[in-house]
Structure formats: structure tokens, C-alpha cells
Scaffold this active site. Structure first.
Site, PDB file in Angstrom:
ATOM      1  N   HIS A 156      36.549  39.253  39.099  1.00  0.00           N
ATOM      2  CA  HIS A 156      36.699  40.650  38.686  1.00  0.00           C
ATOM      3  C   HIS A 156      38.123  41.119  38.936  1.00  0.00           C
ATOM      4  O   HIS A 156      38.867  40.530  39.721  1.00  0.00           O
ATOM      5  CB  HIS A 156      35.702  41.554  39.409  1.00  0.00           C
ATOM      6  CG  HIS A 156      35.851  41.595  40.899  1.00  0.00           C
ATOM      7  ND1 HIS A 156      35.461  40.560  41.719  1.00  0.00           N
ATOM      8  CD2 HIS A 156      36.350  42.554  41.715  1.00  0.00           C
ATOM      9  CE1 HIS A 156      35.697  40.881  42.975  1.00  0.00           C
ATOM     10  NE2 HIS A 156      36.255  42.086  43.010  1.00  0.00           N
ATOM     11  N   ILE A 157      38.475  42.177  38.246  1.00  0.00           N
ATOM     12  CA  ILE A 157      39.781  42.811  38.377  1.00  0.00           C
ATOM     13  C   ILE A 157      39.547  44.283  38.696  1.00  0.00           C
ATOM     14  O   ILE A 157      38.767  44.952  38.011  1.00  0.00           O
ATOM     15  CB  ILE A 157      40.588  42.699  37.067  1.00  0.00           C
ATOM     16  CG1 ILE A 157      40.798  41.235  36.684  1.00  0.00           C
ATOM     17  CG2 ILE A 157      41.921  43.434  37.181  1.00  0.00           C
ATOM     18  CD1 ILE A 157      41.372  41.050  35.283  1.00  0.00           C
TER      19      ILE A 157
END
Length: 136
Positions: A99-100
Site C-alpha cells: 500500500h501507499i
């Protein structure tokens, strides 16, 4: 692999305030909200780190992150935006699912990120660079 909290969100098993979703990615508000507008962009398929992304999935997740960052910028007009992506526990990863973070930033918002600079010489940098073999 045990389903991550993000996999459970993708499956609809846990609630989330969704911002965007497509075939490969999902974006939703971070429950921790460091600053208003803090969004998580995650792969729908559970892969743990950036090293496990194939080129198609990498392109999809970074495309979504850019789209979400532009939307956050329009909606919240922050002074800046930080994109943060961490891998493995020693790299600050807390959820084993790629994830970012799209994090709107403001002066003196209390968010810190620092590391001690080593300042190697160009010769030392060249030695380090020769160890890296990027493959297509």
C-alpha cells in the site's frame, strides 16, 4: 498467507470509506488520519512488498496513487503531499499488504521522517551502484 486487514476491506468483510476502486486497486481513508484527507492506496490482490509487484500491478497502483494525490490536492489544498510506501518491518511496514499512503501535509503538522545522512564520496557511491543489477 493470512488475509490482511486490507484484503478483508477488499472482500467487504470490514467497512471502509472508499475513495476509488478499479480492477487492480482500492483507495480508502486511513483510519488513523494523520491529517484530514489521508488515503491508503492498496493492491486488491494481497502481495506483501513492492518486490512482489509485477510491472502491470506496479503501474496500476502508482497510477491510482497519482490520481488520488491529485484529488486530495484539489479537495484539501494542502501545503504539500507525501507519498509513503514501506516494505518489511525494518522498513516500517505495519500491514503485510502492499500500500501507499497519500498524506496531505502542512507546516508543523507533527509528521516526521528522518534518517542520518552518511555522505559517501562519488567513488564509494560508484562501488555501491555496481552491486545493483536492474533486470527487465
Amino acid at each position: 498467507m493470512e488475509p490482511s486487514v486490507f484484503t478483508r476491506i477488499v472482500r467487504g468483510e470490514l467497512p471502509a470509506a472508499k475513495v476509488y476502486e478499479d480492477e487492480h486497486t482500492i483507495a480508502f481513508m486511513d483510519a488513523g488520519q494523520v491529517n484530514p484527507g489521508h488515503v491508503i492506496v492498496a493492491t486488491k490482490r494481497q502481495v506483501e512488498t513492492v518486490m512482489e509487484l509485477d510491472d502491470e500491478l506496479a503501474a496500476a497502483v502508482f497510477r491510482t496513487a497519482a490520481r488520488v494525490a491529485r484529488a486530495v490536492d484539489r479537495a484539501y489544498q494542502p501545503e504539500g503531499i507525501t507519498l509513503l510506501q514501506a516494505n518489511k518491518p525494518a522498513g516500517w511496514q505495519t500491514v503485510p499488504h502492499f500500500h501507499i499512503h497519500v498524506l496531505p501535509r502542512h507546516e508543523d503538522d507533527g509528521v516526521t521522517l528522518g534518517w542520518p545522512r552518511k555522505n559517501p564520496t562519488l567513488e564509494e557511491l560508484s562501488v555501491l551502484a555496481r552491486r545493483i543489477e536492474v533486470k527487465d
